[in-house]
Scaffold this active site. Structure first.
Site, PDB file in Angstrom:
ATOM      1  N   LYS A 191       0.881  -1.179   0.000  1.00 37.63           N
ATOM      2  CA  LYS A 191       0.000   0.000   0.000  1.00 37.63           C
ATOM      3  C   LYS A 191       0.917   1.227   0.000  1.00 37.63           C
ATOM      4  CE  LYS A 191      -1.926   3.083   1.887  1.00 37.63           C
ATOM      5  NZ  LYS A 191      -1.709   4.485   1.464  1.00 37.63           N
ATOM      6  N   GLU A 266       9.650   1.974  10.801  1.00 31.46           N
ATOM      7  CA  GLU A 266      10.693   2.990  10.591  1.00 31.46           C
ATOM      8  C   GLU A 266       9.985   4.329  10.586  1.00 31.46           C
ATOM      9  OE1 GLU A 266      12.836   1.814   7.082  1.00 31.46           O
ATOM     10  OE2 GLU A 266      13.539   0.005   8.066  1.00 31.46           O
ATOM     11  N   CYS A 300      13.895  10.987   6.545  1.00 30.99           N
ATOM     12  CA  CYS A 300      13.802  10.615   7.963  1.00 30.99           C
ATOM     13  C   CYS A 300      15.142  10.740   8.659  1.00 30.99           C
ATOM     14  CB  CYS A 300      13.282   9.194   8.070  1.00 30.99           C
ATOM     15  SG  CYS A 300      14.287   8.016   7.167  1.00 30.99           S
ATOM     16  N   GLU A 399       9.536  17.234  14.374  1.00 26.53           N
ATOM     17  CA  GLU A 399      10.008  16.897  13.022  1.00 26.53           C
ATOM     18  C   GLU A 399       9.319  17.831  12.026  1.00 26.53           C
ATOM     19  OE1 GLU A 399       8.695  13.248  11.040  1.00 26.53           O
ATOM     20  OE2 GLU A 399      10.781  12.836  10.502  1.00 26.53           O
TER      21      GLU A 399
END
Ligand code: NAD
Length: 505
Positions: A191, A266, A300, A399
């Site tokens: 997906k 992750e 990331c 973030e």
């Protein structure tokens, strides 16, 4: 390297088919529309124009895909490892053959610059080759001797697995997750992120054309809360490999609880690059700039917090600001472009909001700090450096996921470590010093899953990848990936008669 005009012309050709056919799902080897017939649009962040209509898969489509993956599983799991190896190398060959198409389509769908994406397809092929070579030994185990007993461990693929990927570098990340699952003998339902679904379609087509049996690799497009959620809840899916935001990871953990999903996450990061005064400052500055401003900062592992020793803070941040100000923002297909548009206006708004937050918190915007002009009206944001920041500010804790760096001074090693660890994330850390003892001491105590010393982020595929704290659960890379996608079985064999208690006479 091809020219901007060449790239534009070729990209238009490659995209034409998506505009015409849309982006279909792939279930049991067939390209299919969503069961409901519904679609959603993917648009280019360059000019906010639609690129294609994408099948909007929901629970029914996930159910079909999961059943196809389940039906294909026994034969794929039983296939000789050498044969799986050969097939996965064929996938890698086919990726290389279509590398230019993948790169150009990825740039148009994500806004990532061609100079980085031109290598992404080749890295994706390397991921397939690396895990292809490991396929024949995936089931190997250990022999453990006990008195009068020999234990033999062996591994078996866990079953059909779900792979859920984010929008930032979708092609490379999809290969990183799917290649080890296939090498282990699992079948897959993928997906991809709804904001950049195009190259996932290319990838599944490539795999099918390379000879992967039908149903081994299925693709269902759709929204996270519809298709994604259904995948995490499906009883036939034994594990979920997920890359995305920490908040989504926690939702998936709850969604997968009822069916006891094995999970690998992750997640996000707020990674420190720590620069001591004794470091090679020119190299440290280049690395800090590269690790936050490449890939639009939508990365990331980006070094989004710059921790600099007091004595060099002003000179070092000045150097970084000057480099950042010279970075070329532009159309992603221009080979000279470093920073392209951010993925979507909603994400752009989030990134821009941190410029107001920084001002309100009392930080200084040393360079950047606003939307960049562009011909197409896309989501362009200037590379930005905040100085005079401290660890309690939101710009130092959250973030941002854009080309935005927050620079914080520290007085000594103890304070650097305290600041480095004072966030909820722990994905990567980068340490710059010429004192090897200090580097070792610091790496011992810094809370991160991956640490680079005097280096930017250079991946070694057999090494473990993953984060601590809110940055992840579990590791992949090399044999760690097989530990996730496989079950370990122990077989104990008596090597001598032993005393068996006699119950009941
Ligand atoms: P996201 O979490 O919003 O979405 C990721 C995927 O999850 C998408 O496919 C989305 O459709 C799906 N999803 C959303 N809600 C879901 C639900 N309830 N159930 C199942 N699936 C669901 O992340 P994003 O915005 O696409 O990507 C950016 C994030 O990814 C950043 O936080 C970044 O740090 C992280 N990231 C981490 C790594 C890593 O290796 N640690 C790598 C790349 C990106």
């Amino acid at each position: 390297m091809s020219s901007f005009q060449d790239n534009q012309r070729k990209a238009a050709t490659y995209l034409e088919r998506f505009a015409r056919e849309g982006v279909k799902n792939q279930i049991a080897g067939e390209a299919v529309d969503a069961a409901s017939g519904e679609t959603f649009e993917t648009m280019s962040p360059i000019d906010l124009k639609p690129l294609a209509k994408v099948a909007r898969g929901k629970a029914e489509d996930i159910d079909r895909a999961a059943k196809a993956a389940k039906a294909a599983f026994p034969a794929w799991a039983a296939m000789n490892g050498d044969k799986r190896k050969a097939l996965l190398h064929k996938v890698a060959d086919a990726i290389v053959a279509r590398a230019e198409e993948i790169a150009l389509v990825e740039c148009m769908d994500t806004g990532q610059a061609y100079r980085f994406m031109s290598k992404a397809a080749l890295r994706g092929a390397e991921n397939f080759r690396f895990f292809a070579d490991l396929a024949p030994q995936a089931r190997d185990g250990r022999a453990l001797r006990a008195p009068d007993q020999l234990n033999i461990t062996t591994r078996t693929p866990i079953g059909p697995v779900g792979i859920i990927t984010p929008w930032n570098t979708p092609f490379m990340l999809s290969t990183w997750k799917i290649a080890p699952a296939l090498a282990a003998g699992c079948t897959v339902v993928h997906k991809p992120a709804e904001l950049s679904p195009l190259t996932a379609r290319l990838l599944v087509e490539i795999a099918q054309e390379a000879g992967l049996p039908k149903g081994v690799w299925n693709l269902v497009n759709g929204l996270g809360e519809e298709a994604g959620k259904a995948l995490t809840e499906h009883p036939a899916i034994k594990a979920i490999g997920f890359v995305g935001e920490s908040g989504t990871g926690s939702l998936i953990m709850a969604q997968g609880a009822r069916t006891l999903k094995r999970l690998h996450f992750e997640l996000g990061g707020k990674n420190p690059v720590v620069v001591f005064a004794d470091a090679d400052l020119e190299r440290a500055a280049d690395a800090a700039v590269f690790m936050i401003y490449s890939l639009n900062g939508e990365r990331c592992t980006s070094s989004s917090r710059l921790l600099v020793e007091d004595s060099i803070y002003d000179a070092f941040t000045k150097k970084v600001a000057e480099k950042a100000a010279r970075i070329k923002i532009g159309h992603p297909l221009d080979p000279d472009t470093v920073i392209g548009p951010l993925i979507h206006p909603v994400h752009e708004k989030k990134v821009l909001s941190y410029f107001d937050i920084a001002r309100a918190e009392g930080a200084t915007i040393a360079t950047g700090g606003k939307k960049a002009d562009s011909a197409g009206g896309g989501c362009y944001v200037e590379p930005t450096l905040f100085t005079d920041a401290n660890q309690s500010m939101r710009i130092a804790r959250e973030e941002i996921f854009g080309p935005v760096l927050t620079a914080i001074p520290f007085k000594d090693e103890a304070e650097a470590l305290q600041i480095a660890n004072d966030v909820e994330y722990g994905l990567t850390a980068y340490i710059w010093t010429s004192d090897v003892t200090r580097a070792l001491r610091f790496t011992e105590n810094v809370e991160a899953g991956m640490i680079w010393v005097n280096s930017e982020n250079i991946r070694h595929l057999p090494a473990p990848f993953g984060g601590v704290k809110n940055s992840g659960v579990g590791r992949d890379g090399g044999d760690w990936s097989f530990d996730f996608y496989m079950e370990t079985k122990n077989i104990a064999i008596a090597t001598a008669p032993h005393n068996i208690p006699k119950l009941g006479g």
